[in-house]
Write a protein that holds these residues in place. Structure first.
Motif, PDB file in Angstrom:
ATOM      1  N   PRO A 257      48.852  34.771  46.833  1.00 32.44           N
ATOM      2  CA  PRO A 257      48.531  33.495  47.728  1.00 32.44           C
ATOM      3  C   PRO A 257      46.477  33.881  47.407  1.00 32.44           C
ATOM      4  CG  PRO A 257      49.163  35.306  48.628  1.00 32.44           C
ATOM      5  CD  PRO A 257      49.832  35.298  47.331  1.00 32.44           C
ATOM      6  N   LEU A 258      46.965  34.149  46.270  1.00 33.36           N
ATOM      7  CA  LEU A 258      45.253  34.474  46.084  1.00 33.36           C
ATOM      8  C   LEU A 258      44.650  32.615  44.989  1.00 33.36           C
ATOM      9  CD1 LEU A 258      44.541  37.618  44.429  1.00 33.36           C
ATOM     10  CD2 LEU A 258      43.681  36.914  46.534  1.00 33.36           C
ATOM     11  N   TRP A 259      46.061  32.210  44.518  1.00 37.17           N
ATOM     12  CA  TRP A 259      45.728  31.426  43.894  1.00 37.17           C
ATOM     13  C   TRP A 259      45.311  29.782  45.105  1.00 37.17           C
ATOM     14  CZ3 TRP A 259      47.827  26.281  44.277  1.00 37.17           C
ATOM     15  CH2 TRP A 259      48.023  25.014  43.407  1.00 37.17           C
ATOM     16  N   TYR A 260      45.726  30.282  46.002  1.00 31.90           N
ATOM     17  CA  TYR A 260      45.964  29.117  47.181  1.00 31.90           C
ATOM     18  C   TYR A 260      44.288  29.184  47.623  1.00 31.90           C
ATOM     19  CZ  TYR A 260      50.590  28.447  47.312  1.00 31.90           C
ATOM     20  OH  TYR A 260      51.664  27.699  45.860  1.00 31.90           O
ATOM     21  N   TYR A 261      44.367  30.093  48.039  1.00 32.75           N
ATOM     22  CA  TYR A 261      42.894  30.055  48.088  1.00 32.75           C
ATOM     23  C   TYR A 261      41.753  29.939  47.672  1.00 32.75           C
ATOM     24  CZ  TYR A 261      44.555  35.030  50.645  1.00 32.75           C
ATOM     25  OH  TYR A 261      45.579  35.207  51.938  1.00 32.75           O
ATOM     26  N   ALA A 262      41.961  30.004  45.902  1.00 32.29           N
ATOM     27  CA  ALA A 262      41.095  29.778  44.915  1.00 32.29           C
ATOM     28  C   ALA A 262      40.945  28.183  45.048  1.00 32.29           C
ATOM     29  CB  ALA A 262      41.246  29.781  43.666  1.00 32.29           C
ATOM     30  N   LYS A 263      42.024  27.332  45.586  1.00 25.71           N
ATOM     31  CA  LYS A 263      42.396  26.054  45.475  1.00 25.71           C
ATOM     32  C   LYS A 263      41.691  25.285  46.835  1.00 25.71           C
ATOM     33  CE  LYS A 263      46.269  22.482  45.770  1.00 25.71           C
ATOM     34  NZ  LYS A 263      45.708  21.675  47.024  1.00 25.71           N
ATOM     35  N   ASP A 264      41.515  25.474  48.020  1.00 26.74           N
ATOM     36  CA  ASP A 264      40.474  25.302  48.876  1.00 26.74           C
ATOM     37  C   ASP A 264      39.133  25.905  48.638  1.00 26.74           C
ATOM     38  OD1 ASP A 264      40.586  25.076  51.557  1.00 26.74           O
ATOM     39  OD2 ASP A 264      39.473  26.765  52.406  1.00 26.74           O
ATOM     40  N   ILE A 265      38.852  27.319  48.245  1.00 26.88           N
ATOM     41  CA  ILE A 265      37.091  27.390  47.336  1.00 26.88           C
ATOM     42  C   ILE A 265      37.314  25.568  46.555  1.00 26.88           C
ATOM     43  CG2 ILE A 265      35.993  29.127  46.301  1.00 26.88           C
ATOM     44  CD1 ILE A 265      37.429  31.262  47.090  1.00 26.88           C
ATOM     45  N   ASN A 266      38.146  25.432  46.368  1.00 28.27           N
ATOM     46  CA  ASN A 266      37.208  24.454  44.924  1.00 28.27           C
ATOM     47  C   ASN A 266      37.468  23.602  45.424  1.00 28.27           C
ATOM     48  OD1 ASN A 266      37.461  26.544  42.739  1.00 28.27           O
ATOM     49  ND2 ASN A 266      39.574  25.891  41.835  1.00 28.27           N
ATOM     50  N   GLU A 267      38.105  23.208  46.096  1.00 25.01           N
ATOM     51  CA  GLU A 267      38.417  21.444  47.070  1.00 25.01           C
ATOM     52  C   GLU A 267      36.568  21.675  48.060  1.00 25.01           C
ATOM     53  OE1 GLU A 267      40.310  19.427  47.071  1.00 25.01           O
ATOM     54  OE2 GLU A 267      40.965  20.087  45.370  1.00 25.01           O
ATOM     55  N   HIS A 268      36.200  22.808  48.271  1.00 24.75           N
ATOM     56  CA  HIS A 268      35.276  22.718  49.398  1.00 24.75           C
ATOM     57  C   HIS A 268      33.897  22.285  48.202  1.00 24.75           C
ATOM     58  CE1 HIS A 268      37.803  24.013  52.511  1.00 24.75           C
ATOM     59  NE2 HIS A 268      36.968  23.638  53.737  1.00 24.75           N
ATOM     60  N   ILE A 269      33.854  22.849  47.070  1.00 20.38           N
ATOM     61  CA  ILE A 269      32.802  23.224  45.968  1.00 20.38           C
ATOM     62  C   ILE A 269      33.010  21.698  45.487  1.00 20.38           C
ATOM     63  CG2 ILE A 269      31.993  23.933  43.694  1.00 20.38           C
ATOM     64  CD1 ILE A 269      33.259  26.958  44.417  1.00 20.38           C
ATOM     65  N   LYS A 270      33.587  21.093  45.674  1.00 22.15           N
ATOM     66  CA  LYS A 270      33.703  19.473  44.789  1.00 22.15           C
ATOM     67  C   LYS A 270      33.064  18.659  45.030  1.00 22.15           C
ATOM     68  CE  LYS A 270      37.454  16.613  43.456  1.00 22.15           C
ATOM     69  NZ  LYS A 270      39.105  17.052  42.969  1.00 22.15           N
ATOM     70  N   ALA A 271      33.288  18.889  46.806  1.00 21.34           N
ATOM     71  CA  ALA A 271      32.163  17.775  47.331  1.00 21.34           C
ATOM     72  C   ALA A 271      31.158  17.661  47.529  1.00 21.34           C
ATOM     73  CB  ALA A 271      32.722  18.025  49.100  1.00 21.34           C
ATOM     74  N   ILE A 272      30.461  19.264  46.896  1.00 24.36           N
ATOM     75  CA  ILE A 272      29.255  18.869  46.965  1.00 24.36           C
ATOM     76  C   ILE A 272      29.107  19.443  45.610  1.00 24.36           C
ATOM     77  CG2 ILE A 272      28.703  20.156  49.401  1.00 24.36           C
ATOM     78  CD1 ILE A 272      28.413  22.545  48.602  1.00 24.36           C
ATOM     79  N   ASP A 273      29.068  19.717  44.850  1.00 22.92           N
ATOM     80  CA  ASP A 273      28.975  20.199  43.938  1.00 22.92           C
ATOM     81  C   ASP A 273      27.940  19.192  42.660  1.00 22.92           C
ATOM     82  OD1 ASP A 273      30.466  17.899  42.238  1.00 22.92           O
ATOM     83  OD2 ASP A 273      31.992  18.933  41.380  1.00 22.92           O
TER      84      ASP A 273
END
Length: 201
Positions: free
Chosen positions: A120-136
């Motif tokens: 499940p942590l992999w999916y949490y990280a994937k979601d976090i990364n998508e959010h960061i990608k929008a503002i990086d």
């Protein structure tokens, strides 16, 4: 550091602990502020390792625990609000034949488990990364100026970069459980606002 050829600094600390309670290391923000200050002085970017897995007696960290999705997001966002330019995740695994020591599972709580399967942590990280990608593109081009922390914070910040009057440029004030990273973005104000609670939405 400036003479070593190091291109960036890396930071690894698991701030959330207590197997049955929600506790945060009292020195979490102090550590982040110190690392960020050193990075700024040296002109080096820094990145932090996100807490995913729990601790182990074998590793000397029995009190650290597997994080929830909200705790992982809090961990990442507090680092970004205090100047991190990148994040990393622990994805190490151990072969199954030594993944159990005296009944204690080790290396089984990471983005990939001991069988090579996504946790499940992999999916949490994937979601976090998508959010960061929008503002990086903003975060990577900001200059950190300080942090505002208000409300019932889970940890204490002793850093010199703490903005005590809760205002920064055109920001007049902050209320609630908030952590606000204050940045200069090409001469303009940029704010990274974090809900500073590991238990509340």
């Amino acid at each position: 550091l400036s003479d070593t050829g190091v291109e960036y600094l890396s930071f690894d600390k698991y701030p959330i602990y207590g197997l049955f309670t929600n506790k945060v290391s009292a020195d979490w923000f102090t550590a982040l502020g110190t690392l960020n200050r050193v990075a700024l002085e040296e002109g080096k970017p820094w990145m932090g390792c996100v807490q995913v897995g729990g601790g182990s007696v074998s590793y000397g960290t029995p009190e650290a625990r597997v994080t929830t999705e909200g705790e992982m997001k809090w961990d990442v966002n507090t680092m970004l609000a205090i100047g991190a330019k990148g994040i990393t995740y622990y994805i190490g695994v151990a072969p199954t034949y030594f993944a159990d020591t005296d009944g204690e599972q080790i290396n089984c709580y990471s983005l990939v488990n001991i069988y090579g399967e996504k946790t499940p942590l992999w999916y949490y990280a994937k979601d976090i990364n998508e959010h960061i990608k929008a503002i990086d593109h903003v975060l990577l081009n900001c200059d950190y100026k300080g942090v505002i922390i208000t409300g019932n914070t889970p940890a204490v910040h002793y850093g010199k970069d703490l903005i005590k009057d809760n205002s920064f440029r055109d920001l007049n004030g902050v209320t609630g459980n908030a952590l606000v990273g204050c940045f200069d973005y090409n001469g303009k104000t940029a704010l990274y606002v974090v809900n500073n609670s590991i238990t509340e939405e």
